[in-house]
Design an enzyme around this catalytic site. Structure first.
Site, PDB file in Angstrom:
ATOM      1  N   HIS A  37      29.997  46.215  35.254  1.00 50.86           N
ATOM      2  CA  HIS A  37      30.105  45.543  33.959  1.00 50.86           C
ATOM      3  C   HIS A  37      29.753  44.070  34.148  1.00 50.86           C
ATOM      4  O   HIS A  37      29.667  43.590  35.276  1.00 50.86           O
ATOM      5  CB  HIS A  37      31.525  45.670  33.395  1.00 50.86           C
ATOM      6  CG  HIS A  37      32.526  44.965  34.254  1.00 50.86           C
ATOM      7  ND1 HIS A  37      33.092  45.557  35.372  1.00 50.86           N
ATOM      8  CD2 HIS A  37      33.030  43.710  34.196  1.00 50.86           C
ATOM      9  CE1 HIS A  37      33.902  44.688  35.958  1.00 50.86           C
ATOM     10  NE2 HIS A  37      33.891  43.557  35.266  1.00 50.86           N
ATOM     11  N   HIS A 121      27.081  37.806  35.680  1.00 49.68           N
ATOM     12  CA  HIS A 121      26.703  38.587  36.855  1.00 49.68           C
ATOM     13  C   HIS A 121      27.335  39.969  36.786  1.00 49.68           C
ATOM     14  O   HIS A 121      28.238  40.204  35.984  1.00 49.68           O
ATOM     15  CB  HIS A 121      27.156  37.878  38.137  1.00 49.68           C
ATOM     16  CG  HIS A 121      28.646  37.835  38.271  1.00 49.68           C
ATOM     17  ND1 HIS A 121      29.438  36.914  37.604  1.00 49.68           N
ATOM     18  CD2 HIS A 121      29.505  38.615  38.974  1.00 49.68           C
ATOM     19  CE1 HIS A 121      30.706  37.124  37.900  1.00 49.68           C
ATOM     20  NE2 HIS A 121      30.775  38.165  38.730  1.00 49.68           N
TER      21      HIS A 121
END
Length: 178
Positions: A37, A121
């Site tokens: 995620h 990220h």
């Protein structure tokens, strides 16, 4: 007491491509692909009342347009003492704006400000007592990373329970764009 955070889901086909980066780094704890995620706002451990407030205020999000997300290379957090391997997200003003909106919302309901700078990220592995030389070797071997792009059409509220990081994560609520 749930541990909450908001994020963007990684589509299964992108997760499969990212999973090719797994392995080859002794001591790394690899995140399972279904738990990949992009974190927007870490909320932390909260009681039931605050969890309800978080869920409710996120429903007031004014974000209306899908977001194109481009993953463009491997990197590490921690400098000389690496603690995570991740995939960078190309400069994306929309993600930054969405994260800023959520930061304002969380402060509005009384949560402390996030102290870390937002760096979009996707974490692939957590590192503990992993040799910096091994990390450098891993990065050299994995140097070529093809750009991967997908469109996010919602953000979600995740929870995690009694874990040392890396999942499993549960989607508590979804907030579609538009």
């Amino acid at each position: 007491m749930p541990r909450l955070f908001t994020g963007i889901e990684i589509p299964p086909e992108i997760g499969l491509a990212l999973s090719a980066c797994r392995g080859g780094l002794p001591g790394a704890r690899w995140i399972d692909p279904e738990n990949y995620h992009l974190t927007l706002r870490f909320i932390g451990d909260v009681d039931g009342r605050m969890a309800d407030d978080v869920c409710s205020i996120l429903g007031d999000s004014r974000w209306r347009e899908p977001i194109a997300v481009t993953l463009d290379g491997l990197d590490t957090f921690g400098g000389g003492k690496p603690r995570a391997v991740f995939v960078r997200v190309s400069g994306n003003g929309q993600l930054t704006d969405l994260q800023a909106e959520q930061e304002r919302m969380m402060r509005q309901i009384g949560l402390a400000p996030e102290t870390r700078k937002f760096t979009p990220h996707v974490t692939l592995a957590r590192l503990k007592n992993v040799s910096p030389i091994d990390v450098a070797d891993y990065m050299a071997v994995r140097g070529h990373f093809p750009k991967l792009t997908f469109t996010a059409d919602r953000f979600v509220l995740y929870s995690s329970r009694a874990s040392v990081g890396g999942g499993p994560y549960i989607i508590e609520a979804a907030y579609p764009f538009g």
